[in-house]
Design an enzyme around this catalytic site. Structure first.
Site, short mmCIF file in Angstrom:
data_model
loop_
_atom_site.label_atom_id
_atom_site.label_comp_id
_atom_site.label_asym_id
_atom_site.label_seq_id
_atom_site.Cartn_x
_atom_site.Cartn_y
_atom_site.Cartn_z
N HIS A 258 -0.81 1.29 -2.06
CA HIS A 258 -0.35 2.68 -2.19
C HIS A 258 -1.48 3.46 -2.87
CE1 HIS A 258 2.05 5.98 -3.92
NE2 HIS A 258 3.03 5.67 -3.09
N GLN B 200 8.27 -1.63 -5.13
CA GLN B 200 9.21 -1.95 -4.05
C GLN B 200 9.87 -3.32 -4.23
OE1 GLN B 200 10.13 0.17 -1.82
NE2 GLN B 200 8.55 1.74 -2.07
N CYS C 119 1.74 7.42 1.75
CA CYS C 119 0.75 7.19 0.67
C CYS C 119 -0.03 5.90 0.88
CB CYS C 119 1.40 7.20 -0.72
SG CYS C 119 2.14 8.76 -1.15
N LYS D 297 13.08 4.74 -8.00
CA LYS D 297 13.34 3.90 -6.82
C LYS D 297 14.37 2.82 -7.11
CE LYS D 297 8.88 4.85 -4.76
NZ LYS D 297 7.53 4.38 -4.45
#
Ligand SMILES: *Cc1c(COP(=O)(O)O)cnc(C)c1O
Length: 420
Positions: A128, A208, A374, A231
């Site tokens: 990223h 993530q 990104c 997130k």
């Protein structure tokens, strides 16, 4: 394959998310942009509101009741985050605005003061931008060299290539745990063990992975790990840096100001102990407390349950996408035997531009993302200008994936009939 509706996790938790109970363009909202940000359950929204309605005061400085309540809740949330990722010590958790700020903290504090010309930093081509730009700054300033691990044929982390890049010049390895574009889960324990053999430090970008699976920083043995609250069901404006205690202690301060000091003189100062040394200025108090509420919420459901349910959803999503001939998915196919990917699919369709696709699906109430997510260098590497991405979380249902697939097929047919 069908998931028995009454037994799914989503059917139990959906009512906790007020935002999901709405229509967009006259259709029930299908929110499949969770890799960009997750929705927030009522328990988290309540924690934020309750803080401002009942306890709002600045932390650490006051002895009055509201200040001590705010301080207790703010520090209590730190304990929750520490337990959530199995940190050995609470002071190993430093609050930041987001993962990007956490990476910049390590770059400016540790890397700028430690690395020298000729030292090497190992990244991957799938990083990223948040885990790329800070290291470009470091390289420009220190003369350190950036090297990039490439992908295997199945578009996963190439462990062999990684090993071939390692040498005694390697001082830092900074890698994503789960790619926000490819969805692959990288073998972080092996990556760390190899790096440590060369005396290199390792930072894990866990944006993530932390929201979707149980994380144990002691088992991974990473030196730093970063994540963003937004997130993982928490508000924006709060994230955290985990760092091993001795390492954090040895790092110079990043930002200077109030909260991070011990004694201040006009010409010099001494600094507070961990973790406050890295938390200059008034922090995002309510957001940190709400992050604690998000951790409580996820823990009450159980990260193992969340992970297992998302694995089922991912298998279903891929099964459905794989049946559409025009669809090309990036990253590895899910494999139930090895835990090889998280719950998202980035794809192209040949005829329909990802931005057009996202616009058309929005008309059907379906939110997916289009662009480079990104990860522009990664998109160049895999030869795609941009991709569409559907990313699910534990409150998504099989029925929502069905609605997405129907709308996707219609869009492909429509564009095929015009341009085909
Ligand atoms: C979202 C994301 C980031 C950046 O998170 P911010 O909240 O924008 O700081 C970094 N890495 C990955 C893999 C991400 O998914």
């Amino acid at each position: 394959m069908t998931l028995a509706k009454e037994r799914t996790l989503a059917s139990k938790v959906r009512a906790d998310f007020p935002i999901l109970q709405q229509e967009v363009h006259g259709k029930p909202l299908v929110y499949l942009d969770n890799a960009a940000t997750s929705q927030k359950p009522k328990a988290v929204l309540d924690a934020l509101l309750n803080y401002y309605q009942q306890d709002n005061a600045n932390v650490h400085r006051g002895v009055h009741t509201l200040s001590s309540r705010a301080t207790d809740a703010y520090e209590g949330a730190r304990d929750k985050v520490a337990a959530f990722i199995n940190a050995a010590h609470r002071e190993e958790i430093v609050y930041t605005r987001n993962a990007t700020e956490a990476i910049n903290l390590v770059a400016y504090s540790w890397a700028m003061s430690t690395l020298q010309r000729g030292d090497e930093i190992i990244l991957t081509v799938m990083e990223h931008h948040g885990n790329l730009l800070p290291w470009q700054f470091v390289a420009q300033k220190t003369g350190a060299l950036l090297k990039f691990v490439e992908l295997t044929e199945t578009q996963e982390f190439d462990l062999e290539h990684y090993q071939s890049l390692m040498s005694d010049k390697t001082k830092l390895v900074s890698v994503v745990h789960a790619s926000n574009t490819l969805g692959c889960i990288n073998p972080v324990e092996e990556i760390v063990a190899i790096a440590h053999r060369y005396g290199a430090k390792v930072l894990i970008d866990a944006c993530q992975s932390v929201p979707h699976t149980a994380i144990d920083v002691q088992a991974i043995d990473c030196d730093w790990l970063v994540a963003s609250g937004h997130k993982m069901c928490a508000p924006t404006g709060i994230g955290f840096l985990y760092g091993k205690r001795d390492l954090l202690r040895a790092m110079p301060p990043f930002l200077g100001g109030g909260e991070m000091i011990a004694d201040v003189f006009l010409d010099h100062s001494t600094y507070a102990d961990l973790p406050h040394r890295f938390e200059a200025g008034t922090p995002a108090i309510g957001e940190a407390i709400a992050l604690g509420a998000a951790v409580d919420y996820l823990t009450a459901i159980g990260m193992d349950k969340i992970h297992a349910y998302e694995q089922e959803l991912t298998a279903y999503l891929f099964q459905q996408l794989n049946q559409i001939p025009e669809v090309q998915i990036y990253g590895p196919q899910p494999n139930a035997q090895v835990n090889n990917r998280v719950a998202l699919a980035s794809f192209t369709t040949g005829t329909v531009h990802p931005h057009d696709l996202s616009t058309i699906l929005d008309q059907a109430g379906i939110a997916i993302r289009a662009g480079h997510h990104c990860t522009q260098p990664l998109h160049r590497h895999i030869g795609a200008q941009s991709t569409a991405r559907a990313s699910v979380y534990f409150y998504n249902t099989q029925e929502e994936i069905d609605a997405f697939i129907v709308a996707l097929k219609e869009a492909i047919e429509f564009f095929g009939s015009i341009f085909g």
